[in-house]
Design an enzyme around this catalytic site. Sequence first.
Site, PDB file in Angstrom:
ATOM      1  N   CYS A  57     -23.335   3.550  -4.271  1.00 19.48           N
ATOM      2  CA  CYS A  57     -22.378   2.553  -4.428  1.00 19.48           C
ATOM      3  C   CYS A  57     -21.668   2.512  -3.212  1.00 19.48           C
ATOM      4  O   CYS A  57     -21.536   3.521  -2.581  1.00 19.48           O
ATOM      5  CB  CYS A  57     -21.388   2.856  -5.635  1.00 19.48           C
TER       6      CYS A  57
ATOM      7  N   GLU B 102     -29.821   2.224  -3.510  1.00 16.08           N
ATOM      8  CA  GLU B 102     -30.167   2.031  -5.043  1.00 16.08           C
ATOM      9  C   GLU B 102     -30.264   0.410  -5.526  1.00 16.08           C
ATOM     10  O   GLU B 102     -29.669  -0.374  -4.783  1.00 16.08           O
ATOM     11  CB  GLU B 102     -28.865   2.561  -5.891  1.00 16.08           C
TER      12      GLU B 102
END
Length: 442
Positions: free
Chosen positions: A308, A342
């Site tokens: 993130c 990710e």
Amino acid sequence: MVSIENGATVVTANGHGAAAAKAIATEGFALPPAYQSNGAQPETDPSRKRKMTSLPLEVGTRVNCRWRDGKYHPVKVIERRKLPSGGANDYEYYVHYTEFNRRLDEWVKLEQLDLNSVETDVDEKVEDKVTSLKMTRHQKRKIDETHVEGHEELDAASLREHEEFTKVKNIATIELGRYEIETWYFSPFPPEYNDCTKLFFCEFCLNFMKRKEQLQRHMKKCDLKHPPGDEIYRNGTLSMFEVDGKKNKVYGQNLCYLAKLFLDHKTLYYDVDLFLFYVLCECDDRGCHMVGYFSKEKHSEESYNLACILTLPPYQRKGYGKFLIAFSYELSKKEGKVGTPERPLSDLGLLSYRGYWTRVLLDILKKHKGNISIKELSDMTAIKAEDILSTLQSLELIQYRKGQHVICADPKVLDRHLKAAGRGGLEVDVSKLIWTPYKEQS
């Protein structure tokens, strides 16, 4: 730090008044001609049915609303609530501006709505039935992105219920250091904060309080002047701290609560033990002030080097997002591994990464003499081979000849692509990075 999300999403500006907010709102949107006149109300399509306006307006009603630019824009009523001191029909309405991103959703008073523009909506039951039968790729991606950690078994209906639960922004503003920042999205703060519209954060330990006086008392006792972790990088006034989620669980959870206010589809991890947080700070004589961060799993089987990423709104458009992406790859080089963000990546996340990959790869190709393989590029940059291949293919710099990929590196073409990719932002001075890869302590 990119459209941090559960891949990567870059976030933009607030805390600079209405002018900044207006700039955000219209960024990337070409307003239809009907909305470009000076406050003139847009014409409505006469072919759409109108209904007699009865108050209070129902959830789902479409109407035109006067926004902060003084003009009327189409909105959909998402929620309504009764005013405590009002009459039977005195409500305020939570609306979504259908032209703009969800982060601009807000509560408005009845007088901001043009009741002459109220339109009957599509029969929502029929719409729901059609939606449940037909799911587009975009909807499937949206459901994939909004999955809640530990709830992968939830079906589509339950996920829609989850989305319903998060549709209304619960915290309107936060105070963090010297900034008051308007929030963008819902964040699942503990139930005791349900009655708050503003929260006050300690900028060093990230504890949050309901009242300014509580924060002032806390600041007298809080002995932190920087994030609770190891300083692994300092260059001038810029510092990076590595925070272990297992050693600093409360800080990690508070950081996730804070980040969710600015990231639409970020997965909120309550189990922060599995993550390392890299917190970027601007330092002065008062301490180290957080400007953004990225997180990464301690052990990723998929070679993810970033989970993130977020740059806080007051610090955006200063190159910090690009710096965070570059920093994640410098850590991968130190680890001797290739890395990738990710998945799934948001549209903005992909744009940010594609810009980084383009600048790094084309800079090497410009300087390199002779042949070079995808594998060699990957070894030099720590960028995963698949990301290199997709980037070069998107730039039409790669061809498949005689059973192998060949890079076509015409200098003029490379210069044109580099110019289009834009500036690289702040550079990471690797000589200032003092860090050893994470190892589980026995």
